[in-house]
Design an enzyme around this catalytic site. Structure first.
Site, mmCIF file in Angstrom:
data_model
loop_
_atom_site.group_PDB
_atom_site.id
_atom_site.type_symbol
_atom_site.label_atom_id
_atom_site.label_comp_id
_atom_site.label_asym_id
_atom_site.label_seq_id
_atom_site.Cartn_x
_atom_site.Cartn_y
_atom_site.Cartn_z
ATOM 1 C CG ASP A 1 34.041 -35.605 -2.005
ATOM 2 O OD1 ASP A 1 34.861 -36.864 -1.910
ATOM 3 O OD2 ASP A 1 33.197 -34.471 -1.977
ATOM 4 C CE LYS B 1 36.225 -31.466 -13.768
ATOM 5 N NZ LYS B 1 34.775 -31.658 -13.730
ATOM 6 C CG HIS C 1 38.048 -32.795 -7.160
ATOM 7 N ND1 HIS C 1 38.955 -34.084 -7.670
ATOM 8 C CD2 HIS C 1 37.599 -33.325 -6.717
ATOM 9 C CE1 HIS C 1 38.456 -34.890 -8.146
ATOM 10 N NE2 HIS C 1 37.316 -34.870 -7.174
ATOM 11 C CD GLU D 1 30.508 -30.556 -6.024
ATOM 12 O OE1 GLU D 1 30.110 -31.131 -6.247
ATOM 13 O OE2 GLU D 1 30.617 -30.741 -4.293
ATOM 14 C CE LYS E 1 29.157 -32.729 -1.524
ATOM 15 N NZ LYS E 1 29.762 -32.925 -3.068
ATOM 16 C CE LYS F 1 38.384 -37.368 -4.109
ATOM 17 N NZ LYS F 1 36.665 -37.499 -3.998
ATOM 18 C CG ASP G 1 42.094 -35.596 -8.822
ATOM 19 O OD1 ASP G 1 41.418 -34.864 -9.954
ATOM 20 O OD2 ASP G 1 42.346 -34.840 -7.613
ATOM 21 C CG HIS G 2 36.505 -35.887 -11.890
ATOM 22 N ND1 HIS G 2 36.672 -36.068 -10.696
ATOM 23 C CD2 HIS G 2 35.934 -35.217 -12.436
ATOM 24 C CE1 HIS G 2 35.319 -36.150 -10.284
ATOM 25 N NE2 HIS G 2 35.080 -34.826 -11.137
HETATM 26 C C1 BG6 Z 1 34.198 -35.723 -6.045
HETATM 27 C C2 BG6 Z 1 33.401 -35.776 -5.490
HETATM 28 O O1 BG6 Z 1 35.745 -36.825 -6.379
HETATM 29 O O2 BG6 Z 1 33.490 -34.584 -7.253
HETATM 30 C C3 BG6 Z 1 32.103 -35.474 -5.067
HETATM 31 O O3 BG6 Z 1 33.905 -37.197 -4.640
HETATM 32 C C4 BG6 Z 1 31.721 -34.078 -5.771
HETATM 33 O O4 BG6 Z 1 31.967 -35.019 -3.566
HETATM 34 C C5 BG6 Z 1 32.347 -34.178 -7.020
HETATM 35 O O5 BG6 Z 1 30.912 -34.032 -6.110
HETATM 36 C C6 BG6 Z 1 32.766 -33.070 -8.292
HETATM 37 O O6 BG6 Z 1 33.240 -33.287 -10.001
HETATM 38 P P1 BG6 Z 1 32.811 -32.351 -10.653
HETATM 39 O O7 BG6 Z 1 33.054 -33.134 -11.618
HETATM 40 O O8 BG6 Z 1 30.672 -32.712 -11.068
HETATM 41 O O9 BG6 Z 1 32.724 -30.959 -10.186
#
Ligand code: BG6
Length: 492
Positions: free
Chosen positions: A238, A185, A243, A219, A343, A151, A180-181
């Site tokens: 973002d 999880k 997500h 975050e 953030k 992404k 989409d990581h």
């Molecule tokens: C990313 C965003 O996809 O996910 C970042 O571009 C964000 O801005 C991050 O910090 C958050 O991922 P995680 O796994 O740390 O919650």
């Protein structure tokens, strides 16, 4: 949790990583590939080819990979002998990723043999099209090839469509793995198990029993030196487009016909199609934009967004967004889904809260007891925990007193505190196994962008500015008003 692989395919023989020296590659991809290798999960003779613009030898590049692993979340796995075996798989090629020139060197680095090649594009989305077309024109794609892209896919529905068209000109959809990581999880995958492996929730999982749903991805970090990228993106594009909407889909989707990639993705996309549009002046009542000002994070003074390195002092980009979302279907009509992400918030925490309706009548009112509605709290990170809140009698002889108590399931305590895997380990393994269940299909990406476009247009036409919030807080006070207007409050 792995769905049945969609097709039987020969084992892959190599992965070519474009953007091999970039930030994501260093922090996540090389450490994840190393972990898979130490677990014996990479195919024998599998080759790893790093592609980037700089000139360097294989050994110089291997040293960089070594440094990346040693400073990553997987540093504790490092072992000289295991790394030597891993390094033997690695080659480096110089490729001009702006023009996708120099692809012949990839041919040279690939060994002959059975199995497809995975092309992983850890680059900006503007390069996805050029790289795919150049790979095709260089004769580097065959029916067993796979392409993995990060992404963001585009910046709105038009550009997402263009990027998907360009990828589609070179690869069939079943060869495309859009990452989409969050879907990698463990706790996110467990949402499917929680909902569809237990019979007790489904009868209650609808507007008849649920009053509101909240999804928070908070975050504590700021823009982490990525101001240039982030300023053109903002929290909505973002985090929400990808997500947060994926989490919402997993909470709201209908039971899929089976645990197969197409069955799961068919149900997710229907949720995206059912999102109530937020357009025009709706943004003023259904969205909040915020931008962090100076404050404190983990006890340290931190600068505001506009004072970050390289920042423009007049930027209006949002680092926080809160939304009240409606889902127009039979299951969810009338239930607000509150989403918030930002953030420099008070702490790192991602969670989903499902709040049930209050008890229909309070028989304890005469003894002064108030009843809190039951809630199911699913904490995704930093710890994985599932909590159901219940009203309970406080033990005692003289008077009846009630209290709200948590019924807790700590995943760590129940299953043992195993190593917390980087989400990319799961994702990379699934690409290798040709299992696309945890990847985002083209129609999902485009449907999500279409809905996001409406909000961005509304922000533009109404001139809806970002409200400042103190770093280390829970965002602008307008976010509190967003829920309070409906008699709700954020779970904190
Ligand atoms: C990313 C965003 O996809 O996910 C970042 O571009 C964000 O801005 C991050 O910090 C958050 O991922 P995680 O796994 O740390 O919650």
């Amino acid at each position: 949790m792995t769905a049945t692989p969609s097709a039987t395919a020969p084992e892959c023989r190599a992965l070519v990583l474009f953007g091999a020296t970039g930030d994501l590659a260093k922090r996540m991809l090389w450490p994840s590939l190393y972990a898979l290798d130490t677990d014996g999960l990479l195919p024998k003779a599998f080759r790893l080819i790093g592609a980037a613009t700089s000139k360097q030898t294989d050994d110089e590049f291997r040293q960089k990979v070594r440094d990346a692993i040693c400073t990553s979340a997987n540093a504790s796995l490092f072992d000289e002998a295991k790394f030597a075996a891993f390094a033997a798989r690695i080659r480096y090629v110089t490729v001009d990723i702006q023009t996708a020139g120099g692809l012949d060197s990839i041919k040279g680095a690939l060994h002959q043999g059975e199995g497809g090649v995975i092309y992983y594009l850890s680059t900006g989305p503007q390069l996805f099209g050029p790289i795919c077309l150049a790979l095709r024109d260089a004769g580097l794609i065959d029916p067993h090839s796979r392409i993995t892209v990060e992404k963001p896919i585009g910046t709105n529905s038009k550009t997402a469509h263009e990027v998907n068209e360009a990828i589609g000109a070179a690869f069939e959809e079943h060869q495309v793995f859009r990452i989409d990581h969050y879907l990698g999880k463990e706790a996110v995958q467990n949402l499917l198990a929680l909902r569809f492996a237990n019979a007790i929730f489904e009868p209650l999982w609808n507007a008849n029993a649920i009053e509101q749903v909240q999804i928070t991805v908070a975050e504590a970090v700021g823009v982490e030196g990525r101001w240039g990228f982030y300023d053109g993106t903002g929290a909505l594009r973002d985090m929400v487009q990808s997500h947060m909407l994926q989490l919402l889909c997993l909470v709201a989707m209908e039971p899929p016909a089976g645990f197969t990639p197409s069955a799961v993705r068919n149900e997710k996309v229907k949720v995206l199609w059912s999102l109530h549009p937020i357009t025009g002046t709706d943004v003023e009542t259904h969205t909040v934009r915020g931008q962090y000002a100076a404050g404190y994070s983990a006890g340290q003074a931190v600068v505001g967004y506009r004072d970050e390195k390289g920042a423009s002092p007049s930027s209006d980009t949002e680092t926080f967004v809160a939304l009240k979302v409606g889902i127009d279907n039979w299951r969810w009509a009338g239930v607000p889904f509150y989403l918030r992400t930002g953030k420099r918030l008070a702490k790192r925490c991602s969670e989903i809260m499902i709040q049930f309706n209050p008890a229909p009548f309070n028989i304890f009112a005469d003894i002064g007891a108030t009843l809190s509605p039951n809630a199911l709290l699913i904490q995704l990170q930093p710890e994985e925990m599932i909590t159901l809140t219940l009203m309970h009698k406080k033990p005692g002889m003289n008077e009846v007193k009630l209290a709200q108590v948590p019924l807790n399931l700590s995943v760590g305590e129940t299953f043992g505190h195993s190593r917390r895997r980087i989400a990319y380990e799961r994702m990379l393994l699934d690409v290798l196994r040709n299992n696309s269940a945890l990847f985002v299909r083209r129609d999902e990406v485009e449907a999500a962008w279409k809905w996001i476009d409406g909000i961005i247009d509304g922000w533009k036409t109404t001139g809806y500015a970002a409200k400042p919030y103190t770093a280390g807080s829970w965002g602008p006070s307008a976010a509190i008003a967003l829920t309070e207007r409906n008699g709700h409050s954020w779970n904190e």
